[in-house]
Write a protein that holds these residues in place. Structure first.
Motif, PDB file in Angstrom:
ATOM      1  N   ALA A 243      -3.136  -9.877   4.176  1.00 32.58           N
ATOM      2  CA  ALA A 243      -3.326 -10.084   2.737  1.00 32.58           C
ATOM      3  C   ALA A 243      -3.748 -11.511   2.440  1.00 32.58           C
ATOM      4  O   ALA A 243      -4.623 -11.751   1.607  1.00 32.58           O
ATOM      5  CB  ALA A 243      -2.038  -9.759   1.989  1.00 32.58           C
ATOM      6  N   HIS A 244      -3.134 -12.476   3.151  1.00 32.49           N
ATOM      7  CA  HIS A 244      -3.458 -13.863   2.834  1.00 32.49           C
ATOM      8  C   HIS A 244      -4.775 -14.312   3.445  1.00 32.49           C
ATOM      9  O   HIS A 244      -5.387 -15.254   2.965  1.00 32.49           O
ATOM     10  CB  HIS A 244      -2.318 -14.782   3.275  1.00 32.49           C
ATOM     11  N   ILE A 245      -5.224 -13.621   4.507  1.00 33.19           N
ATOM     12  CA  ILE A 245      -6.553 -13.944   5.044  1.00 33.19           C
ATOM     13  C   ILE A 245      -7.616 -13.505   4.044  1.00 33.19           C
ATOM     14  O   ILE A 245      -8.524 -14.253   3.712  1.00 33.19           O
ATOM     15  CB  ILE A 245      -6.790 -13.227   6.390  1.00 33.19           C
ATOM     16  N   LEU A 246      -7.465 -12.268   3.551  1.00 32.44           N
ATOM     17  CA  LEU A 246      -8.497 -11.733   2.663  1.00 32.44           C
ATOM     18  C   LEU A 246      -8.377 -12.302   1.257  1.00 32.44           C
ATOM     19  O   LEU A 246      -9.368 -12.452   0.558  1.00 32.44           O
ATOM     20  CB  LEU A 246      -8.408 -10.206   2.597  1.00 32.44           C
ATOM     21  N   GLY A 247      -7.144 -12.573   0.821  1.00 37.20           N
ATOM     22  CA  GLY A 247      -6.941 -13.014  -0.558  1.00 37.20           C
ATOM     23  C   GLY A 247      -7.012 -11.883  -1.554  1.00 37.20           C
ATOM     24  O   GLY A 247      -6.929 -12.108  -2.762  1.00 37.20           O
ATOM     25  N   TYR A 248      -7.159 -10.666  -1.081  1.00 35.89           N
ATOM     26  CA  TYR A 248      -7.233  -9.514  -1.986  1.00 35.89           C
ATOM     27  C   TYR A 248      -6.787  -8.291  -1.206  1.00 35.89           C
ATOM     28  O   TYR A 248      -7.223  -8.079  -0.074  1.00 35.89           O
ATOM     29  CB  TYR A 248      -8.665  -9.313  -2.480  1.00 35.89           C
ATOM     30  N   ILE A 249      -5.887  -7.496  -1.803  1.00 40.70           N
ATOM     31  CA  ILE A 249      -5.517  -6.248  -1.126  1.00 40.70           C
ATOM     32  C   ILE A 249      -5.605  -5.120  -2.134  1.00 40.70           C
ATOM     33  O   ILE A 249      -5.394  -5.326  -3.335  1.00 40.70           O
ATOM     34  CB  ILE A 249      -4.079  -6.277  -0.549  1.00 40.70           C
ATOM     35  N   ASN A 250      -5.954  -3.944  -1.673  1.00 42.17           N
ATOM     36  CA  ASN A 250      -5.781  -2.772  -2.533  1.00 42.17           C
ATOM     37  C   ASN A 250      -5.197  -1.636  -1.712  1.00 42.17           C
ATOM     38  O   ASN A 250      -5.315  -1.628  -0.485  1.00 42.17           O
ATOM     39  CB  ASN A 250      -7.074  -2.431  -3.277  1.00 42.17           C
ATOM     40  N   PRO A 251      -4.499  -0.716  -2.391  1.00 41.28           N
ATOM     41  CA  PRO A 251      -3.721   0.272  -1.629  1.00 41.28           C
ATOM     42  C   PRO A 251      -4.577   1.099  -0.679  1.00 41.28           C
ATOM     43  O   PRO A 251      -4.088   1.506   0.375  1.00 41.28           O
ATOM     44  CB  PRO A 251      -3.083   1.135  -2.721  1.00 41.28           C
ATOM     45  N   ASN A 252      -5.846   1.324  -1.034  1.00 41.45           N
ATOM     46  CA  ASN A 252      -6.639   2.208  -0.188  1.00 41.45           C
ATOM     47  C   ASN A 252      -7.008   1.583   1.151  1.00 41.45           C
ATOM     48  O   ASN A 252      -7.407   2.289   2.069  1.00 41.45           O
ATOM     49  CB  ASN A 252      -7.913   2.638  -0.918  1.00 41.45           C
ATOM     50  N   SER A 253      -6.871   0.243   1.270  1.00 42.42           N
ATOM     51  CA  SER A 253      -7.206  -0.339   2.563  1.00 42.42           C
ATOM     52  C   SER A 253      -6.062  -0.158   3.554  1.00 42.42           C
ATOM     53  O   SER A 253      -6.184  -0.546   4.709  1.00 42.42           O
ATOM     54  CB  SER A 253      -7.560  -1.810   2.406  1.00 42.42           C
ATOM     55  N   PHE A 254      -4.936   0.423   3.112  1.00 41.08           N
ATOM     56  CA  PHE A 254      -3.831   0.687   4.046  1.00 41.08           C
ATOM     57  C   PHE A 254      -3.652   2.183   4.260  1.00 41.08           C
ATOM     58  O   PHE A 254      -2.553   2.654   4.472  1.00 41.08           O
ATOM     59  CB  PHE A 254      -2.539   0.071   3.531  1.00 41.08           C
ATOM     60  N   GLY A 255      -4.741   2.925   4.183  1.00 40.83           N
ATOM     61  CA  GLY A 255      -4.646   4.380   4.285  1.00 40.83           C
ATOM     62  C   GLY A 255      -4.600   4.851   5.720  1.00 40.83           C
ATOM     63  O   GLY A 255      -4.329   4.102   6.645  1.00 40.83           O
ATOM     64  N   ILE A 256      -4.889   6.140   5.874  1.00 39.20           N
ATOM     65  CA  ILE A 256      -4.805   6.765   7.182  1.00 39.20           C
ATOM     66  C   ILE A 256      -5.828   6.172   8.145  1.00 39.20           C
ATOM     67  O   ILE A 256      -5.585   6.079   9.343  1.00 39.20           O
ATOM     68  CB  ILE A 256      -5.006   8.291   7.017  1.00 39.20           C
ATOM     69  N   LEU A 257      -6.969   5.706   7.617  1.00 37.24           N
ATOM     70  CA  LEU A 257      -7.992   5.161   8.508  1.00 37.24           C
ATOM     71  C   LEU A 257      -7.474   3.918   9.218  1.00 37.24           C
ATOM     72  O   LEU A 257      -7.705   3.720  10.414  1.00 37.24           O
ATOM     73  CB  LEU A 257      -9.259   4.839   7.715  1.00 37.24           C
ATOM     74  N   LYS A 258      -6.743   3.085   8.479  1.00 34.54           N
ATOM     75  CA  LYS A 258      -6.174   1.884   9.083  1.00 34.54           C
ATOM     76  C   LYS A 258      -5.143   2.283  10.151  1.00 34.54           C
ATOM     77  O   LYS A 258      -5.090   1.694  11.229  1.00 34.54           O
ATOM     78  CB  LYS A 258      -5.509   1.045   7.982  1.00 34.54           C
ATOM     79  N   SER A 259      -4.329   3.283   9.827  1.00 38.11           N
ATOM     80  CA  SER A 259      -3.349   3.763  10.817  1.00 38.11           C
ATOM     81  C   SER A 259      -4.063   4.270  12.058  1.00 38.11           C
ATOM     82  O   SER A 259      -3.608   4.034  13.183  1.00 38.11           O
ATOM     83  CB  SER A 259      -2.516   4.889  10.229  1.00 38.11           C
ATOM     84  N   THR A 260      -5.187   4.976  11.841  1.00 36.52           N
ATOM     85  CA  THR A 260      -5.946   5.480  12.977  1.00 36.52           C
ATOM     86  C   THR A 260      -6.437   4.332  13.839  1.00 36.52           C
ATOM     87  O   THR A 260      -6.401   4.400  15.062  1.00 36.52           O
ATOM     88  CB  THR A 260      -7.143   6.302  12.485  1.00 36.52           C
ATOM     89  N   GLU A 261      -6.887   3.236  13.173  1.00 39.34           N
ATOM     90  CA  GLU A 261      -7.323   2.066  13.922  1.00 39.34           C
ATOM     91  C   GLU A 261      -6.202   1.554  14.825  1.00 39.34           C
ATOM     92  O   GLU A 261      -6.435   1.252  15.998  1.00 39.34           O
ATOM     93  CB  GLU A 261      -7.725   0.956  12.954  1.00 39.34           C
ATOM     94  N   CYS A 262      -4.983   1.451  14.257  1.00 38.98           N
ATOM     95  CA  CYS A 262      -3.840   0.982  15.052  1.00 38.98           C
ATOM     96  C   CYS A 262      -3.623   1.896  16.248  1.00 38.98           C
ATOM     97  O   CYS A 262      -3.424   1.426  17.380  1.00 38.98           O
ATOM     98  CB  CYS A 262      -2.566   0.953  14.216  1.00 38.98           C
ATOM     99  N   LEU A 263      -3.669   3.219  15.996  1.00 32.97           N
ATOM    100  CA  LEU A 263      -3.466   4.178  17.087  1.00 32.97           C
ATOM    101  C   LEU A 263      -4.509   3.990  18.167  1.00 32.97           C
ATOM    102  O   LEU A 263      -4.197   3.981  19.360  1.00 32.97           O
ATOM    103  CB  LEU A 263      -3.562   5.603  16.543  1.00 32.97           C
TER     104      LEU A 263
END
Lengths: 358, 302
Positions: A243-263
């Motif tokens: 969050a602090h790198i980007l300076g902006y967060i929105n809920p959709n950037s923490f969706g399933i796609l991000k989880s898939t990236e982690c996996l």
């Protein structure tokens, strides 16, 4: 002295990178990529605790990241800036340098407490049922955030750049890079220490056979609780940094796609291999950024030899076709990921001379 | 008040039908292979697109809409089954032969899903396709409640598919082989049962019904976009798990349960609360019954 050379080299390397960034030799883009590498290392190695070492299938890691990101940025903004809907600052902005790690830690703590949401149902369920609990937890967290108008709801939340500027005003240095480097090193060291402790052995015992572990007097509920809370807490810290790198967060950037990236990063590196997770996070992030330049180049090349119709342009969407394809191909040749369940020091035994972990 | 509940009841039946149809595919593959086929939601999306292309092609060659519909259904099911089987052939089978950890197969499935949806977006562009009108809409008014023939068709299709699958799995020889594989994958080839044939058959069944679901979805909501399968797919997986994954009755009931919960939440709360409340209810159900509604607790030998 020889045993301390690996940590010393790490510190030296990071100091060189920070120095170069401070002198402006490394430009902002490269700095951002380096910071994302750090965040991804934290994410993949923390998910590795649950998915790799404990052998469960959790696929909602981005949810905890969201909790950490929101809690730490809200705390920072309430404490140190005069935001419109949160009132004046409560503490002088010069204090951000000291307070930032504390706030980040609080974000991680909030994420760890959210991890209980997953840990408690997981006591009763076995193998694949955990997947749904984590997916549901991810969706629940995201839709809770979307429904909270006071923190921006679906529009997102911004203003974290002010914190960074406050830090840079107080003392001119590449602060964000410093924090990311510090927390990445701390996190990897913490996971290494956890996994070589008694708790770590118990976590691995659960992967081998849960019932047998229980009979051998491993308190499986407690171990699951520890593993989940640790993993989600670290994800929360990663989220706060993100969050602090980007300076902006929105809920959709923490969706399933991000989880898939982690996996993807965990299984690319190999289940239960910390160095595998680190390597795959580095490779994955660099690949993701490299494709940003490779795709337009390929596009012009193909147009030049008239292989593509003139009105069709290779877009950045192809990135998300190429990466899965690469992963599938990799799986065909190396079904256990890059490192399997071995560490780097198992592959090159001589490395053991250069570091020591009790 | 009562009328609106009754109307919502039918809406929920229709909405739950899609979840049920897709969840049946999930549960079939899971039951046989112990593999969460995360690409299944995207196979549903591919089914909808195949139906779109087949239907526009047929209408373009001057075939009347009802006739085109009659041809589209089997063609869509056939082509979607081909997509599902080729994914199994290219991605899953080599991994299975190598004896990879099953979680790697799950990740491969996730990647196949990503390739399908983003490949579609990259090839066909972001513009949404609107599905041609194949079925003339007729509205039946049952007192205060209105029913369209599409709604009835969707619900009837789902029930028929469920009964058909239940028949196949419990009464036929091939169903017996499927159950045998799920019981012990290593002993089954020793009995002379062709393992790969049965698995391919499972994928044919699951994918063709996902294609049917895509066609029905496109008939009811005639706007297609590449990401339509992602959300529906995850939710169908969740409903399959809540019903007890691996059990056909479980998938059928779980799909309708999720449909009912979502429609009722939308009827009484702002629609942004849909996922929040629906998933919380599902978590509570799963907490109370950890193996799903029809699931049986597995015993572990040491």
């Amino acid at each position: 002295m020889q045993r301390a050379s690996a940590p010393l080299l790490t510190i030296l390397g990071l100091a060189v990178v920070l120095g170069l960034a401070h002198l402006g030799i490394i430009d902002g883009y490269v700095q951002t990529v380096l910071m994302f590498i750090g965040v991804n290392i934290i994410l993949s190695s923390s998910l590795n605790i649950v998915n790799g070492y404990m052998g469960e299938f959790a696929c909602g890691h981005a949810g905890f990241m969201a909790v950490g990101a929101y809690v730490s940025s809200i705390l920072n903004i309430v404490l140190f800036t005069d935001a419109k809907n949160f009132g004046l600052e409560l503490l002088p902005p010069q204090m951000t340098i000291i307070a930032f790690p504390v706030v980040l830690f609080l974000g991680g703590l909030a994420a760890a407490i959210t991890g209980l949401l997953v840990a408690i149902p997981s006591f009763k369920t076995r193998d694949d049922y955990l997947a749904i609990i984590t997916i549901a937890a991810n969706y629940i967290i995201i839709s809770t955030v979307i429904n909270m108008e006071s923190i921006g709801g679906p529009r997102g939340f911004m203003g974290m750049k002010k914190i960074l500027f406050a830090m840079e005003d107080t003392f001119d240095a590449p602060w964000m890079l410093f924090w990311v480097a510090l927390f990445t090193v701390l996190c990897v060291a913490a996971i290494r220490r956890l996994m070589s402790s008694t708790y770590g052995k118990a976590i691995i015992a659960i992967k081998q056979d849960e019932v047998a572990a229980e009979i051998m007097s491993v308190n499986t509920n407690r171990i699951k609780l520890v593993a989940f809370m640790f993993s989600s807490g670290l994800a929360g810290i990663a989220g706060g940094l993100f969050a602090h790198i980007l300076g902006y967060i929105n809920p959709n950037s923490f969706g399933i796609l991000k989880s898939t990236e982690c996996l993807v990063m965990v299984y690319l590196g190999g289940m239960g291999s910390l160095s595998g997770s680190v390597i795959s996070a580095v490779i994955f992030t660099i690949l993701l950024e490299a494709l940003r330049f490779i795709i337009p180049a390929v596009d012009t090349a193909l147009h030049w030899v008239h292989l593509l119709p003139a009105d069709y342009e290779l877009s950045q969407v192809w990135k998300w076709v190429i990466i899965p394809l690469l992963l599938i191909v990799l799986m065909q040749f190396r079904p256990e990921g890059i490192m399997g369940d071995r560490e780097l020091s198992d592959v090159f035994p001589r490395l053991k001379r250069y570091f020591s972990f009790s | 008040m009562f009328d609106s509940i009754l109307q919502n009841f039918f809406n929920a039946l229709q909405w739950g039908s899609f979840y049920s149809l897709i969840a049946l595919g999930y549960t079939l593959v899971y039951g046989v292979l112990r593999l969460i086929n995360f690409a299944h939601g995207d196979i549903f999306m591919v089914g909808a697109y195949i139906a779109f292309f087949v239907a526009t092609f047929l209408l373009g060659s001057a075939i009347s809409p009802p006739m085109a519909l009659a041809l589209t259904v089997p063609l869509t099911m056939l082509l979607t089954a081909a997509v599902g089987v080729s994914i199994e052939r290219i991605a899953y089978r080599p991994l299975r032969r190598k004896g990879a950890n099953r979680l790697y197969v799950v990740i491969t499935a996730l990647m196949c899903g990503l390739i399908l949806e983003n490949g579609n977006l990259a090839l066909l562009g972001a513009s949404r396709k609107s599905f041609p009108q194949l079925l003339d809409k007729t509205v039946y008014a049952l007192g205060p409640v209105s029913l369209t023939n599409q709604k009835v068709a969707v619900i009837v299709c789902t029930v028929l598919v469920f009964l058909f699958l239940q028949f196949v799995v419990t009464k036929t020889k091939i169903g017996m082989a499927m159950r045998a594989i799920s019981y012990d994958k290593f002993a089954v080839p020793l009995m002379g049962i062709p393992l790969d044939t049965i698995i391919v058959f499972t994928f044919i069944l699951g994918s063709s019904f996902a294609g049917l679901a895509g066609l029905l979805f496109a008939l009811s909501y005639p706007v297609l976009d590449p990401y339509m399968g992602a959300m529906v797919g995850w939710k169908a997986f969740i409903s399959a798990v809540v019903g007890g994954i691996g059990d056909i009755r479980g998938a059928f009931v779980g799909g309708f349960l999720l449909g009912f919960v979502e429609i009722l939440v939308v009827a009484f709360f702002p629609s942004t609360y849909r996922e929040l409340i629906a998933f919380t209810i599902l978590l509570v159900i799963l907490y109370k019954k950890p193996t799903g509604i029809f699931g049986v607790a597995g015993t572990t030998k040491i």
